[in-house]
Design a protein around this motif. Structure first.
Motif, PDB file in Angstrom:
ATOM      1  N   ILE A 117       1.091  -1.322  -0.211  1.00 17.95           N
ATOM      2  CA  ILE A 117      -0.017  -0.199   0.182  1.00 17.95           C
ATOM      3  C   ILE A 117       0.601   1.306   0.173  1.00 17.95           C
ATOM      4  O   ILE A 117       0.113   2.543  -0.531  1.00 17.95           O
ATOM      5  N   ILE A 118       1.759   0.909   0.896  1.00 19.02           N
ATOM      6  CA  ILE A 118       2.809   2.134   1.042  1.00 19.02           C
ATOM      7  C   ILE A 118       3.422   2.537  -0.093  1.00 19.02           C
ATOM      8  O   ILE A 118       3.876   3.190  -0.672  1.00 19.02           O
ATOM      9  N   ARG A 119       3.975   1.245  -0.494  1.00 22.39           N
ATOM     10  CA  ARG A 119       4.778   1.276  -2.207  1.00 22.39           C
ATOM     11  C   ARG A 119       3.802   2.142  -3.238  1.00 22.39           C
ATOM     12  O   ARG A 119       3.866   2.713  -4.362  1.00 22.39           O
ATOM     13  N   LEU A 120       3.190   1.617  -3.394  1.00 25.82           N
ATOM     14  CA  LEU A 120       1.826   2.364  -4.208  1.00 25.82           C
ATOM     15  C   LEU A 120       1.842   3.569  -4.390  1.00 25.82           C
ATOM     16  O   LEU A 120       1.150   4.532  -5.150  1.00 25.82           O
ATOM     17  N   HIS A 121       1.704   3.943  -2.809  1.00 26.47           N
ATOM     18  CA  HIS A 121       0.881   5.685  -2.526  1.00 26.47           C
ATOM     19  C   HIS A 121       2.552   6.671  -3.383  1.00 26.47           C
ATOM     20  O   HIS A 121       1.809   7.461  -4.096  1.00 26.47           O
TER      21      HIS A 121
END
Length: 298
Positions: A117-121
């Motif tokens: 999720i953080i990477r996608l952000h």
């Protein structure tokens, strides 16, 4: 005297992060959380739990009480597991303010899911298209060459294929995590040199030809880094010389004309030989008949 290894004080993610700064944050956070033995089981890749919904309120995120196979002193009830998990998720949310707190605590199902999720952000999610962004890396004015190298290395390391990424290669699943191969390291060095200066790889080949007979390009990276300033100065000197030669060719010397203009000095040879005033042209000499003077003036 006993010594203990302590992690750096954990910091929060900001709105702008690079792959490298994110990985630094991630590794330090994982180490910090792993120091708590109650958090350690949830940090193992592949460990899953159910998202917190009305349904999972009764099932306690899918956890069960530990059985007799677990030593009595280490046994935990499912309520204790949920409590420890939510405490850990709360800690992660504290250091990740750019993601909604409820997203991390209620809507995630594994530690890998949180990192995804953080990477996608940030746009760091590993996909087949992500690797194409490698072409967008450039040498910024004022940037140290070593900083550029670290940016390239961080991108490559982050793009190495893993068995849990869900990406296939030649339509086959990845069975083992990819490692940095010698040929990939050499290509990385070659790209680094070319981004610094297009002519640098060829100069390296000439300057270190003897060493490169038995050593790989990445093996002499230290020597190249130490000599980089002088190598670039040599290239710049060569470029200036080329510019000067081109300028000379563009403006060739004008050939000197062999034509000698006729003198405007008036002198009549007839009068001069007779000792008379000769400050006139022969065609204007009054001692010539008028008809001859007109003929000479034509």
């Amino acid at each position: 005297m006993a010594s203990s290894t302590r992690a750096l004080t954990q910091w929060c993610l900001t709105k702008i992060e690079t792959v490298n700064t994110f990985e630094n944050w991630l590794q330090n956070l994982i180490y910090t959380l792993s120091l708590n033995k109650n958090f350690a089981p949830f940090l193992v890749s592949g460990t899953k739990w159910e998202k917190k919904t009305k349904t999972t309120t009764t099932t306690q995120k899918g956890f069960e009480n530990d059985g007799e196979e677990v030593p009595e002193g280490n046994r935990k009830t499912r309520e204790q597991k949920v409590s420890m998990l939510e405490l850990m998720l709360g800690q992660i949310a504290n250091y990740c303010p750019i993601i909604s707190r409820n997203t991390i605590i209620k809507n995630t199902s594994s530690i890998d899911n949180i990192w995804q999720i953080i990477r996608l952000h940030y746009g760091f999610q590993i996909t087949g298209a992500h690797f194409v962004d490698f072409d967008a890396i450039h040498y910024d004015p004022g940037e140290r060459p070593e900083d550029l190298y670290q940016r390239l290395m961080a991108f490559i390391e982050d793009s190495l294929l893993g068995k849990d990424m869900g990406i296939t290669h030649h339509d086959e699943d990845i069975e083992d995590d990819e490692e940095l191969s010698p040929i990939l390291e050499n290509l990385l060095i070659l790209t680094w040199l070319r981004l610094i200066h297009p002519e640098l790889p060829q100069l390296i080949k000439q300057r270190y030809g003897t060493e490169l007979r038995k050593r790989t390009l990445v093996s002499i990276k230290t020597e190249i880094s130490q000599a980089l300033e002088s190598l670039l100065e040599e290239l710049h000197t060569t470029e200036e010389a080329k510019i000067m030669r081109a300028a000379v060719k563009r403006f060739p010397k004008t050939k000197q004309s062999s034509f000698v203009p006729r003198s405007n000095f008036k002198s009549c040879p007839r009068c001069k030989s007779a000792g008379r005033p000769d400050r006139h042209f022969l065609s204007q000499c009054t001692y010539f008949p008028q008809q001859d003077r007109q003929f000479m003036a034509i």
